[in-house]
Design a protein around this motif. Structure first.
Motif, PDB file in Angstrom:
ATOM      1  N   GLN A  84      37.761   7.952   0.718  1.00 13.17           N
ATOM      2  CA  GLN A  84      39.060   8.125   1.374  1.00 13.17           C
ATOM      3  C   GLN A  84      39.594   9.522   1.035  1.00 13.17           C
ATOM      4  O   GLN A  84      39.729   9.854  -0.138  1.00 13.17           O
ATOM      5  N   ASN A  85      39.883  10.319   2.030  1.00 10.94           N
ATOM      6  CA  ASN A  85      40.362  11.681   1.755  1.00 10.94           C
ATOM      7  C   ASN A  85      41.496  12.106   2.692  1.00 10.94           C
ATOM      8  O   ASN A  85      41.698  13.298   2.931  1.00 10.94           O
ATOM      9  N   LEU A  86      42.208  11.126   3.205  1.00  8.79           N
ATOM     10  CA  LEU A  86      43.284  11.436   4.154  1.00  8.79           C
ATOM     11  C   LEU A  86      44.372  12.295   3.506  1.00  8.79           C
ATOM     12  O   LEU A  86      44.883  13.242   4.113  1.00  8.79           O
ATOM     13  N   MET A  87      44.690  11.981   2.254  1.00  6.70           N
ATOM     14  CA  MET A  87      45.757  12.713   1.574  1.00  6.70           C
ATOM     15  C   MET A  87      45.380  14.191   1.427  1.00  6.70           C
ATOM     16  O   MET A  87      46.216  15.078   1.667  1.00  6.70           O
ATOM     17  N   GLU A  88      44.128  14.426   1.076  1.00  6.74           N
ATOM     18  CA  GLU A  88      43.659  15.801   0.886  1.00  6.74           C
ATOM     19  C   GLU A  88      43.671  16.573   2.220  1.00  6.74           C
ATOM     20  O   GLU A  88      44.110  17.728   2.277  1.00  6.74           O
ATOM     21  N   GLY A  89      43.226  15.921   3.272  1.00  2.30           N
ATOM     22  CA  GLY A  89      43.223  16.554   4.595  1.00  2.30           C
ATOM     23  C   GLY A  89      44.630  16.848   5.074  1.00  2.30           C
ATOM     24  O   GLY A  89      44.917  17.919   5.631  1.00  2.30           O
ATOM     25  N   ARG A  90      45.527  15.900   4.847  1.00  2.00           N
ATOM     26  CA  ARG A  90      46.922  16.080   5.271  1.00  2.00           C
ATOM     27  C   ARG A  90      47.589  17.215   4.491  1.00  2.00           C
ATOM     28  O   ARG A  90      48.442  17.924   5.041  1.00  2.00           O
ATOM     29  N   GLN A 111      40.308  12.449  18.161  1.00  2.00           N
ATOM     30  CA  GLN A 111      40.464  12.158  16.735  1.00  2.00           C
ATOM     31  C   GLN A 111      39.626  13.149  15.932  1.00  2.00           C
ATOM     32  O   GLN A 111      38.526  13.536  16.334  1.00  2.00           O
ATOM     33  N   SER A 112      40.175  13.531  14.798  1.00  2.00           N
ATOM     34  CA  SER A 112      39.457  14.408  13.895  1.00  2.00           C
ATOM     35  C   SER A 112      39.432  13.739  12.524  1.00  2.00           C
ATOM     36  O   SER A 112      40.348  12.999  12.164  1.00  2.00           O
ATOM     37  N   ASN A 113      38.357  13.998  11.772  1.00  2.00           N
ATOM     38  CA  ASN A 113      38.294  13.464  10.407  1.00  2.00           C
ATOM     39  C   ASN A 113      39.058  14.379   9.454  1.00  2.00           C
ATOM     40  O   ASN A 113      39.058  15.605   9.637  1.00  2.00           O
ATOM     41  N   ALA A 114      39.644  13.806   8.432  1.00  2.00           N
ATOM     42  CA  ALA A 114      40.348  14.601   7.418  1.00  2.00           C
ATOM     43  C   ALA A 114      39.419  15.667   6.839  1.00  2.00           C
ATOM     44  O   ALA A 114      39.834  16.791   6.547  1.00  2.00           O
ATOM     45  N   GLU A 115      38.144  15.307   6.717  1.00  2.00           N
ATOM     46  CA  GLU A 115      37.144  16.214   6.150  1.00  2.00           C
ATOM     47  C   GLU A 115      37.084  17.547   6.913  1.00  2.00           C
ATOM     48  O   GLU A 115      36.853  18.601   6.308  1.00  2.00           O
ATOM     49  N   ALA A 116      37.300  17.506   8.212  1.00  2.00           N
ATOM     50  CA  ALA A 116      37.220  18.728   9.031  1.00  2.00           C
ATOM     51  C   ALA A 116      38.296  19.736   8.636  1.00  2.00           C
ATOM     52  O   ALA A 116      38.123  20.942   8.817  1.00  2.00           O
ATOM     53  N   PHE A 117      39.417  19.233   8.090  1.00  2.00           N
ATOM     54  CA  PHE A 117      40.493  20.128   7.632  1.00  2.00           C
ATOM     55  C   PHE A 117      40.229  20.616   6.211  1.00  2.00           C
ATOM     56  O   PHE A 117      40.716  21.668   5.817  1.00  2.00           O
ATOM     57  N   ILE A 118      39.475  19.829   5.462  1.00  2.23           N
ATOM     58  CA  ILE A 118      39.155  20.193   4.078  1.00  2.23           C
ATOM     59  C   ILE A 118      38.011  21.208   4.048  1.00  2.23           C
ATOM     60  O   ILE A 118      38.038  22.173   3.285  1.00  2.23           O
ATOM     61  N   ASP A 119      37.027  21.007   4.914  1.00  4.92           N
ATOM     62  CA  ASP A 119      35.833  21.859   4.966  1.00  4.92           C
ATOM     63  C   ASP A 119      36.173  23.209   5.608  1.00  4.92           C
ATOM     64  O   ASP A 119      36.626  23.271   6.754  1.00  4.92           O
ATOM     65  N   SER A 128      39.992   8.964   8.209  1.00  2.00           N
ATOM     66  CA  SER A 128      39.192   9.379   7.054  1.00  2.00           C
ATOM     67  C   SER A 128      37.706   9.217   7.344  1.00  2.00           C
ATOM     68  O   SER A 128      36.886   9.945   6.824  1.00  2.00           O
ATOM     69  N   ASP A 129      37.373   8.211   8.201  1.00  2.00           N
ATOM     70  CA  ASP A 129      35.969   7.857   8.431  1.00  2.00           C
ATOM     71  C   ASP A 129      35.283   7.570   7.090  1.00  2.00           C
ATOM     72  O   ASP A 129      34.094   7.848   6.917  1.00  2.00           O
TER      73      ASP A 129
END
Ligand SMILES: [Fe+2]
Length: 235
Positions: free
Chosen positions: A202-208, A163-171, A192-193
């Motif tokens: 919540q930042n799933l949308m941003e990561g996606r 599993q990866s957090n959405a944040e890892a795709f944003i950062d 989202s963690d």
């Protein structure tokens, strides 16, 4: 959209501090298009035991559910689980299966913060082979500076999920690496963690959106298929 890792339950860990905060997090999640969430409060075996933890978790959930019903608003559906922090010998702990997500055999495992050794991998294999659990390694991006061989072994271990957090795709510091792993099919789940509304929202949308832009919609479809399979087994 499915969020398999979050800290929305009120007053149980370092996540939501109150029912009001939980409801705000749920509203935010719903507005982002999330249909299902796994509530995964932290479980630390050195401070808790599964029985006591489950009682506290289920009480927090009953309280939150009744408050949700009172609002008459639409919220994402949810199922209960835990984020189980690794400890030496976890692979032989039979009661650990009570912490799986819903009725599934999926266990969200938070790897050690300290330097990894071969014993960690042995325990992960024991959870899979001895206890027949489907281990999900939480937020893999936090462990990129661990022993490269052990990380590589874990990433290619059959029957172990990542599993990866959405944040890892944003950062931008971690983006390249997680996109590569996702492209290679080595990341299965996204979460989202989220812990609150401000510092860890919540930042799933941003990561996606980053995933879609860089890898196209197929990468999201794969993640959604794994998420749906988990929910199907959990409920
Ligand atoms: Fe977490």
């Amino acid at each position: 959209m499915i969020d398999i890792h979050c800290h929305v339950l009120p007053g149980i860990d370092d996540g939501s501090k109150s029912v009001e905060m939980s409801l705000s997090m749920l509203r935010d999640s719903f507005d982002q298009g999330i249909g299902y969430m796994c509530f995964t409060p932290h479980f630390y075996a050195d401070m808790d035991d599964p029985g006591k933890f489950l009682r506290r978790r289920d009480e927090a959930d009953s309280f939150l559910r009744s408050e949700m019903e009172d609002t008459d608003e639409p919220f994402p559906e949810h199922v209960l689980g835990a984020e189980v922090h690794y400890y030496r010998g976890i692979g032989r702990s039979e009661d650990i299966e009570t912490l799986c997500i819903g009725k599934s055999r999926f266990l969200l495992l938070e790897p050690p913060f300290r330097t990894w050794t071969g014993a960690f991998l042995e325990d992960v294999r024991a959870l899979r082979d001895g206890l027949d659990l489907k281990v999900i390694i939480a937020h893999i991006e936090r462990y990129f500076d661990q022993d490269k061989h052990l990380v590589k072994e874990l990433l290619s271990e059959p029957g172990i999920y990542i599993q990866s957090n959405a944040e890892a795709f944003i950062d931008r510091k971690t983006r390249k690496k997680v996109l590569k792993l996702l492209e290679e099919g080595k990341i299965h789940f996204l979460g989202s963690d989220c812990h609150n509304m401000l510092t860890r929202p919540q930042n799933l949308m941003e990561g996606r959106a980053v995933i879609e832009e860089k890898l196209g919609p197929k990468a999201l479809h794969r993640i959604d298929a794994y998420g749906q399979d988990l929910i199907d087994q959990a409920v």
